[in-house]
Design an enzyme around this catalytic site. Structure first.
Site, short mmCIF file in Angstrom:
data_model
loop_
_atom_site.label_atom_id
_atom_site.label_comp_id
_atom_site.label_asym_id
_atom_site.label_seq_id
_atom_site.Cartn_x
_atom_site.Cartn_y
_atom_site.Cartn_z
N ASP A 52 14.15 -17.98 -58.53
CA ASP A 52 14.66 -17.94 -57.17
C ASP A 52 13.93 -16.85 -56.38
OD1 ASP A 52 16.96 -18.64 -55.22
OD2 ASP A 52 16.96 -16.44 -55.27
N TYR A 57 12.21 -11.30 -49.61
CA TYR A 57 12.06 -10.32 -50.69
C TYR A 57 10.67 -9.67 -50.68
CZ TYR A 57 16.16 -12.85 -52.48
OH TYR A 57 17.37 -13.46 -52.61
N LYS A 86 13.04 -19.29 -49.83
CA LYS A 86 14.00 -19.39 -48.72
C LYS A 86 13.36 -19.05 -47.38
CE LYS A 86 17.50 -17.50 -51.88
NZ LYS A 86 16.79 -16.40 -52.58
N HIS A 119 17.99 -19.28 -45.75
CA HIS A 119 18.51 -18.08 -46.43
C HIS A 119 19.90 -17.69 -45.94
CE1 HIS A 119 16.99 -14.26 -48.65
NE2 HIS A 119 18.27 -14.38 -48.77
N1 LIG Z 1 21.12 -15.75 -51.16
C1 LIG Z 1 21.32 -14.46 -51.07
O1 LIG Z 1 21.61 -13.96 -49.99
C2 LIG Z 1 21.17 -13.60 -52.27
C3 LIG Z 1 21.72 -12.33 -52.29
C4 LIG Z 1 21.55 -11.53 -53.44
C5 LIG Z 1 20.88 -12.04 -54.53
N2 LIG Z 1 20.34 -13.29 -54.46
C6 LIG Z 1 19.57 -13.84 -55.61
O2 LIG Z 1 20.33 -13.67 -56.77
C7 LIG Z 1 19.53 -13.01 -57.75
C8 LIG Z 1 20.43 -12.30 -58.71
O3 LIG Z 1 20.72 -10.98 -58.25
P1 LIG Z 1 22.12 -10.39 -58.30
O4 LIG Z 1 22.13 -8.97 -57.96
O5 LIG Z 1 22.94 -11.26 -57.47
O6 LIG Z 1 22.43 -10.58 -59.87
P2 LIG Z 1 23.37 -9.90 -60.90
O7 LIG Z 1 22.95 -10.55 -62.18
O8 LIG Z 1 24.80 -9.96 -60.49
O9 LIG Z 1 22.99 -8.35 -60.92
C9 LIG Z 1 21.73 -7.94 -61.31
C10 LIG Z 1 21.78 -6.49 -61.75
O10 LIG Z 1 22.64 -6.37 -62.90
C11 LIG Z 1 22.02 -5.57 -63.89
N3 LIG Z 1 21.92 -6.34 -65.14
C12 LIG Z 1 21.19 -7.46 -65.38
N4 LIG Z 1 21.38 -7.89 -66.63
C13 LIG Z 1 22.25 -7.02 -67.20
C14 LIG Z 1 22.82 -6.94 -68.47
N5 LIG Z 1 22.55 -7.83 -69.42
N6 LIG Z 1 23.68 -5.92 -68.71
C15 LIG Z 1 23.96 -5.01 -67.76
N7 LIG Z 1 23.45 -5.03 -66.53
C16 LIG Z 1 22.59 -6.04 -66.25
C17 LIG Z 1 20.63 -5.24 -63.42
O11 LIG Z 1 20.62 -3.89 -63.06
P3 LIG Z 1 19.36 -2.95 -63.34
O12 LIG Z 1 18.73 -2.87 -62.01
O13 LIG Z 1 19.98 -1.66 -63.75
O14 LIG Z 1 18.52 -3.61 -64.37
C18 LIG Z 1 20.40 -6.10 -62.20
O15 LIG Z 1 19.76 -5.43 -61.16
C19 LIG Z 1 18.58 -12.16 -56.92
O16 LIG Z 1 17.44 -11.75 -57.61
C20 LIG Z 1 18.24 -13.15 -55.84
O17 LIG Z 1 17.30 -14.07 -56.32
C21 LIG Z 1 20.50 -14.07 -53.38
#
Ligand SMILES: NC(=O)c1ccc[n+]([C@@H]2O[C@H](COP(=O)([O-])OP(=O)(O)OC[C@H]3O[C@@H](n4cnc5c(N)ncnc54)[C@H](OP(=O)(O)O)[C@@H]3O)[C@@H](O)[C@H]2O)c1
Length: 312
Positions: A52, A57, A86, A119
């Protein structure tokens, strides 16, 4: 029919017959360029096949570099990976959609996209500045374009074979309905924040009834602590079944019929996050009974802040 072959290999069919999306996706919202390349390659090695991305980004080039290296090595074929990017808020004017799409595709080094998403439903002042603000610091919205205008330009991309499916992100059910009803090509995917504290049950019901994939972001609550990763129900289930809290949360998301995006910056975490397996029914039900409610992102109301990588 959703195809299960081991939870981690679950595939979700897209409603326009264009193929299937791997339910377990890797998010590329990673601040540093070198880390983006390394993390993307680690994700491929761990088994992720769904990536994604977003113009916003500012790292499509690095994601593309990593994917190109994997494709060139013969480890994976283009048909085996599913790539999404996006359209940013400043490109909602119909005449800006195709150039924005082509620029993303070029940065990614690909010749088609599996999925292109709007987005957010909020149009910002068109231009090169991603975050246009007035002198008081308020976002400058673009009142001269509707979401349906933008959607029609997205449909043209599908007609021209440039992307296989289109969808929306950061949208509410109320926002989705008018587009769904008017669309010639129905949204295939909606990407929204969702986790046990924000189950988005009504949106998920609508999506399931209409064959739209709900793609959940923030399944680990963005990794924030305190938060989902330390929730006592999740931790207790993890301890009981020998899985980490992250694995429990990701398994729950896939088991309830959503696709999911997680971001890992290290190879070990990418492997951990790919290594999910089906939760016992009682554990699944316990998570469904969690009553805490929390939305982590206000973007769905305003289009702001709109997710820029925060380095450091
Ligand atoms: N459409 C939108 O507006 C939007 C918004 C936000 C995100 N997204 C998408 O969603 C993706 C996912 O991001 P998210 O923040 O939403 O995901 P998330 O999986 O909820 O959080 C990711 C964070 O959790 C930590 N993490 C990952 N694996 C772990 C594990 N096994 N144990 C403990 N901590 C862990 C990591 O922190 P560390 O940094 O410490 O490794 C990572 O930065 C993004 O990359 C993006 O592609 C989309």
């Amino acid at each position: 029919m959703i195809e299960f072959s081991g939870l981690r290999r679950t595939k979700m069919p897209l409603n326009n017959g264009s193929g299937q999306m791997p339910a377990l996706g890797f998010g590329t919202l990673i601040p540093e360029p070198a880390l983006t390349i390394a993390a993307t390659r680690d994700a491929v090695a761990a088994g992720f096949r769904h990536f994604d991305c977003a113009e916003r980004y500012r790292n499509e080039r690095e994601v593309g570099e990593a994917l190109q290296a994997e494709l060139a090595s013969g480890q994976v074929a283009r048909k085996d990976i599913f790539v999404t990017t996006k359209l940013w808020n400043t490109n909602h004017r119909p005449e800006r959609v195709e150039p924005a799409f082509e620029a993303s595709l070029k940065r990614l080094g690909l010749d088609y996209l599996d999925l292109y998403l709007i987005h957010t439903p909020f149009a910002f002042q068109p231009g090169d500045e991603h975050d246009p603000r007035d002198q008081d610091g308020h976002v400058i919205y673009d009142k001269g374009v509707t979401l349906l205008d933008t959607w029609k330009a997205m449909e043209n991309l599908v007609d021209r074979g440039r992307c296989r499916a289109i969808g929306l992100s950061d949208i509410t059910l109320e926002g989705l309905l008018p587009i769904y009803e008017s669309a010639r090509i129905k949204p295939a995917v909606v990407q929204v924040e969702s986790h046990p504290y924000l189950p988005e049950t009504k949106l998920l019901e609508f999506c399931k009834t209409n064959g739209v994939v709900l793609l959940a972001f923030a399944p680990l609550g963005h990794g924030m602590r305190p938060g989902l990763l330390e929730d006592p129900v999740i931790s207790a289930i993890g301890a009981r079944i020998g899985k980490t809290p992250a694995q429990v949360l990701l398994a729950w998301a896939v088991q309830r019929g959503t696709a999911v995006l997680t971001t890992a910056k290290t190879a070990a975490r990418a492997q951990e996050n790919f290594d999910i397996s089906t939760l016992p029914e009682d554990a699944f039900d316990e998570i469904n009974c969690i009553e805490t409610r929390q939305r982590l992102n206000a973007v769905v109301q305003t289009g702001v802040p709109g997710f820029i990588p925060q380095a450091g």
